[in-house]
Design a protein around this motif. Structure first.
Motif, PDB file in Angstrom:
ATOM      1  N   ASP A 297       0.821  -1.213   0.000  1.00  0.00           N
ATOM      2  CA  ASP A 297       0.000   0.000   0.000  1.00  0.00           C
ATOM      3  C   ASP A 297       0.857   1.265   0.000  1.00  0.00           C
ATOM      4  N   MET A 298       1.992   1.195   0.706  1.00  0.00           N
ATOM      5  CA  MET A 298       2.878   2.376   0.704  1.00  0.00           C
ATOM      6  C   MET A 298       3.483   2.583  -0.680  1.00  0.00           C
ATOM      7  N   LEU A 299       3.882   1.497  -1.303  1.00  0.00           N
ATOM      8  CA  LEU A 299       4.463   1.639  -2.650  1.00  0.00           C
ATOM      9  C   LEU A 299       3.411   2.199  -3.612  1.00  0.00           C
ATOM     10  N   TYR A 300       2.183   1.712  -3.470  1.00  0.00           N
ATOM     11  CA  TYR A 300       1.075   2.197  -4.305  1.00  0.00           C
ATOM     12  C   TYR A 300       0.940   3.712  -4.142  1.00  0.00           C
ATOM     13  N   GLU A 301       0.967   4.159  -2.872  1.00  0.00           N
ATOM     14  CA  GLU A 301       0.802   5.596  -2.621  1.00  0.00           C
ATOM     15  C   GLU A 301       1.972   6.419  -3.164  1.00  0.00           C
ATOM     16  N   ARG A 302       3.190   5.908  -2.957  1.00  0.00           N
ATOM     17  CA  ARG A 302       4.377   6.634  -3.453  1.00  0.00           C
ATOM     18  C   ARG A 302       4.305   6.765  -4.982  1.00  0.00           C
ATOM     19  N   LEU A 303       3.893   5.682  -5.640  1.00  0.00           N
ATOM     20  CA  LEU A 303       3.808   5.720  -7.104  1.00  0.00           C
ATOM     21  C   LEU A 303       2.738   6.723  -7.546  1.00  0.00           C
ATOM     22  N   CYS A 304       1.603   6.713  -6.858  1.00  0.00           N
ATOM     23  CA  CYS A 304       0.535   7.678  -7.208  1.00  0.00           C
ATOM     24  C   CYS A 304       1.029   9.118  -7.023  1.00  0.00           C
ATOM     25  N   GLU A 305       1.777   9.352  -5.935  1.00  0.00           N
ATOM     26  CA  GLU A 305       2.316  10.710  -5.710  1.00  0.00           C
ATOM     27  C   GLU A 305       3.218  11.139  -6.865  1.00  0.00           C
ATOM     28  N   ASN A 306       3.808  10.158  -7.507  1.00  0.00           N
ATOM     29  CA  ASN A 306       4.669  10.440  -8.658  1.00  0.00           C
ATOM     30  C   ASN A 306       3.914  10.349  -9.985  1.00  0.00           C
ATOM     31  N   GLU A 307       2.572  10.386  -9.865  1.00  0.00           N
ATOM     32  CA  GLU A 307       1.695  10.332 -11.049  1.00  0.00           C
ATOM     33  C   GLU A 307       1.824   9.047 -11.844  1.00  0.00           C
ATOM     34  N   ILE A 308       2.079   7.953 -11.104  1.00  0.00           N
ATOM     35  CA  ILE A 308       2.103   6.627 -11.737  1.00  0.00           C
ATOM     36  C   ILE A 308       0.945   5.847 -11.116  1.00  0.00           C
ATOM     37  N   TYR A 309      -0.123   5.705 -11.911  1.00  0.00           N
ATOM     38  CA  TYR A 309      -1.358   5.139 -11.351  1.00  0.00           C
ATOM     39  C   TYR A 309      -1.448   3.639 -11.584  1.00  0.00           C
ATOM     40  N   VAL A 310      -0.683   2.922 -10.769  1.00  0.00           N
ATOM     41  CA  VAL A 310      -0.721   1.462 -10.811  1.00  0.00           C
ATOM     42  C   VAL A 310      -2.039   1.007 -10.179  1.00  0.00           C
ATOM     43  N   ARG A 311      -2.351  -0.280 -10.243  1.00  0.00           N
ATOM     44  CA  ARG A 311      -3.591  -0.772  -9.634  1.00  0.00           C
ATOM     45  C   ARG A 311      -3.328  -1.984  -8.759  1.00  0.00           C
ATOM     46  N   LYS A 312      -4.254  -2.185  -7.797  1.00  0.00           N
ATOM     47  CA  LYS A 312      -4.129  -3.345  -6.905  1.00  0.00           C
ATOM     48  C   LYS A 312      -5.037  -4.453  -7.443  1.00  0.00           C
ATOM     49  N   TYR A 313      -4.855  -4.823  -8.681  1.00  0.00           N
ATOM     50  CA  TYR A 313      -5.641  -5.945  -9.226  1.00  0.00           C
ATOM     51  C   TYR A 313      -5.098  -7.235  -8.645  1.00  0.00           C
ATOM     52  N   PHE A 314      -5.778  -8.039  -7.769  1.00  0.00           N
ATOM     53  CA  PHE A 314      -7.167  -7.918  -7.438  1.00  0.00           C
ATOM     54  C   PHE A 314      -7.319  -7.854  -5.930  1.00  0.00           C
ATOM     55  N   TYR A 315      -7.514  -6.655  -5.442  1.00  0.00           N
ATOM     56  CA  TYR A 315      -7.758  -6.376  -4.036  1.00  0.00           C
ATOM     57  C   TYR A 315      -8.949  -5.431  -3.950  1.00  0.00           C
ATOM     58  N   PRO A 316      -9.878  -5.653  -3.045  1.00  0.00           N
ATOM     59  CA  PRO A 316     -10.039  -6.812  -2.165  1.00  0.00           C
ATOM     60  C   PRO A 316     -10.481  -8.042  -2.969  1.00  0.00           C
ATOM     61  N   LEU A 317     -10.376  -9.202  -2.338  1.00  0.00           N
ATOM     62  CA  LEU A 317     -10.909 -10.408  -2.963  1.00  0.00           C
ATOM     63  C   LEU A 317     -12.402 -10.198  -3.180  1.00  0.00           C
ATOM     64  N   THR A 318     -12.964 -10.847  -4.176  1.00  0.00           N
ATOM     65  CA  THR A 318     -14.402 -10.632  -4.435  1.00  0.00           C
ATOM     66  C   THR A 318     -15.223 -11.086  -3.228  1.00  0.00           C
ATOM     67  N   SER A 319     -14.738 -12.141  -2.531  1.00  0.00           N
ATOM     68  CA  SER A 319     -15.476 -12.650  -1.364  1.00  0.00           C
ATOM     69  C   SER A 319     -15.498 -11.640  -0.218  1.00  0.00           C
ATOM     70  N   GLU A 320     -14.619 -10.640  -0.269  1.00  0.00           N
ATOM     71  CA  GLU A 320     -14.519  -9.626   0.797  1.00  0.00           C
ATOM     72  C   GLU A 320     -15.291  -8.351   0.456  1.00  0.00           C
ATOM     73  N   GLN A 321     -15.848  -8.287  -0.729  1.00  0.00           N
ATOM     74  CA  GLN A 321     -16.582  -7.074  -1.116  1.00  0.00           C
ATOM     75  C   GLN A 321     -17.877  -6.981  -0.309  1.00  0.00           C
ATOM     76  N   ILE A 322     -18.326  -5.754  -0.076  1.00  0.00           N
ATOM     77  CA  ILE A 322     -19.509  -5.545   0.772  1.00  0.00           C
ATOM     78  C   ILE A 322     -20.678  -6.440   0.350  1.00  0.00           C
ATOM     79  N   CYS A 323     -20.867  -6.577  -0.953  1.00  0.00           N
ATOM     80  CA  CYS A 323     -22.046  -7.329  -1.411  1.00  0.00           C
ATOM     81  C   CYS A 323     -21.937  -8.828  -1.138  1.00  0.00           C
ATOM     82  N   TYR A 324     -20.748  -9.327  -0.818  1.00  0.00           N
ATOM     83  CA  TYR A 324     -20.589 -10.775  -0.591  1.00  0.00           C
ATOM     84  C   TYR A 324     -20.043 -11.148   0.784  1.00  0.00           C
ATOM     85  N   LYS A 325     -19.423 -10.207   1.454  1.00  0.00           N
ATOM     86  CA  LYS A 325     -18.726 -10.509   2.712  1.00  0.00           C
ATOM     87  C   LYS A 325     -19.643 -11.219   3.721  1.00  0.00           C
TER      88      LYS A 325
END
Ligand code: T4K
Length: 369
Positions: A297-325
């Motif tokens: 998560d820290m690396l994700y934030e550092r990259l975003c601060e540098n205008e590099i919009y990486v993604r956390k594919y696939f987080y959260p797991l689908t089983s953890e999403q509000i509609c399924y948790k």
């Protein structure tokens, strides 16, 4: 330099597309299985080395309809992976079925075939595995299990365009396979998808299901929907297909460049490609290991601060999403959990410049080295 996104669509030149769509104005035939739709089906069948293929409006609808075609009894269980885009789980649930989440393998992110059997009950009707990032599931073992218990296998091959196993198109595996041709995919028709069935009867059925269940002008024999791909999308597909081999070569070159330059960086590992003959570099996932200097998560934030919009594919797991948790099973999915909190997908698309790739590499190194 503009901000760097995780992906950008593959597109033909403006002139090439405009030239290609000109005949539509004269013909005034814009949708409902027009000539470009039919042409694209033929060309994709050849490219993907499959014997039948039905185009639809997007990858999600492809999966939802593929499952629907089997007419499983309401409430039946379907063994699937939670380490995927939400579409996979939605397609099961929207068919009135119950997802049973199976763990994945840490090495490649695909469903753990050794854990499927213990989840089978007398309610189980199918397995819906995902060739996640284009990494191919253990199709042989999954087939064996399905045969032993009389289950159907429907592959979510949304990421696996052009991927082969032992020289065979990946769409040939399972009772059905579906692809996504969304703008963010290796091959796109703007929005689009395709379904491949083993069985001819189901193949005919899907052609009705995607068109309201219409059999002929006066007969409707299925409860279908409108899932038809229009001609503008089909033409985008035909244009993109002309350039697909160059696009795949470019993706490979970028992937290999990343790996070479990040080779010495401590704290990251790569996923294996499963049973695939080779990768299509649909995504470029890196997994942060325990010895990484900072968290995912820290690396994700550092990259975003540098205008590099990486993604956390696939987080959260689908089983953890509000509609399924909390709604479905509580099997051990610890590898999937671990992977989803440690993976990042770096920018990957064929028009990314060397300068941009170097910026991503330098920034990752800056925080991890
Ligand atoms: N099964 C699996 C395993 C899947 O991954 C997917 C879709 C499906 C089924 C369903 O297939 P489709 O029904 O979508 O055909 C994106 C895609 O929309 C989705 O197709 C994909 N998986 C998923 C993994 O990624 P988002 O919500 O992350 O997309 P978005 O809008 O945030 O875009 C991602 C990046 O792409 C952004 O940085 C912007 C860039 N982008 C996006 C679009 C749409 C562009 O540069 N141009 C564009 O036109 O879901």
């Amino acid at each position: 330099m503009d901000k760097i996104l995780v992906t950008r669509p593959s597109m033909p030149s403006y002139d090439e597309y405009v030239e290609a769509i000109k005949p539509l104005w004269d013909s005034q035939w814009l949708t409902n299985m027009g000539i470009y739709h039919e042409k694209l089906e033929v060309e994709l069948k050849q490219y993907l080395k499959v014997s039948n293929l039905s185009l639809v409006v997007n990858g999600h609808t492809a999966l939802e309809l593929a499952i629907k075609a089997f007419d499983f009894p309401n409430g039946s269980e379907v063994i699937t992976t939670p380490f995927t885009f939400i579409s996979t789980t939605h397609a099961i649930v929207r068919n009135g079925l119950k997802p049973v989440f199976c763990d994945v393998k840490e090495c490649d992110g695909t469903i753990n075939e050794d854990k499927i059997e213990e989840l089978i009950t007398d309610q189980t009707v199918a397995i819906v595995p995902v060739h996640v990032y284009g990494n191919v599931c253990n199709v042989k073992k999954i087939q064996k299990i399905a045969k032993k218990y009389g289950l159907k296998v429907i592959y979510d091959a949304a990421h696996a365009f052009g991927v082969e196993y032992e020289g065979e198109g990946i769409g040939n595996y399972g009772d059905a396979s579906v692809f996504s041709f969304h703008s963010t995919k290796v091959f796109n028709t703007i929005e689009g998808g395709a379904i491949i069935f083993k069985d001819d009867v189901l193949c005919k059925k899907i052609r009705k299901l995607r068109n309201f269940g219409i059999q002929d002008e006066e007969v409707v024999s299925e409860l279908g929907i409108n899932a038809k791909m229009n001609e503008f999308c089909a033409i985008m597909g035909l244009c993109n297909l002309k350039h697909i081999n160059e696009m795949l070569i470019r993706r490979r070159a970028i992937g290999e460049y990343y790996k070479e330059k990040l080779r010495t960086v401590k704290g990251i590992r790569y996923l294996e490609i499963g049973m695939a003959d080779s990768s299509n570099f649909a995504y470029f996932p890196v997994v942060l290991t325990e010895d990484a200097k900072i968290s995912r998560d820290m690396l994700y934030e550092r990259l975003c601060e540098n205008e590099i919009y990486v993604r956390k594919y696939f987080y959260p797991l689908t089983s953890e999403q509000i509609c399924y948790k909390g709604k479905y099973n509580t099997n051990d999915i610890s590898c999937a959990k671990k992977l989803s909190v440690s993976v990042l997908t770096l920018p990957m698309y064929e028009r990314i410049t060397e300068e941009e790739v170097d910026k991503v590499i330098c920034t990752v190194k800056k925080y991890l080295d």
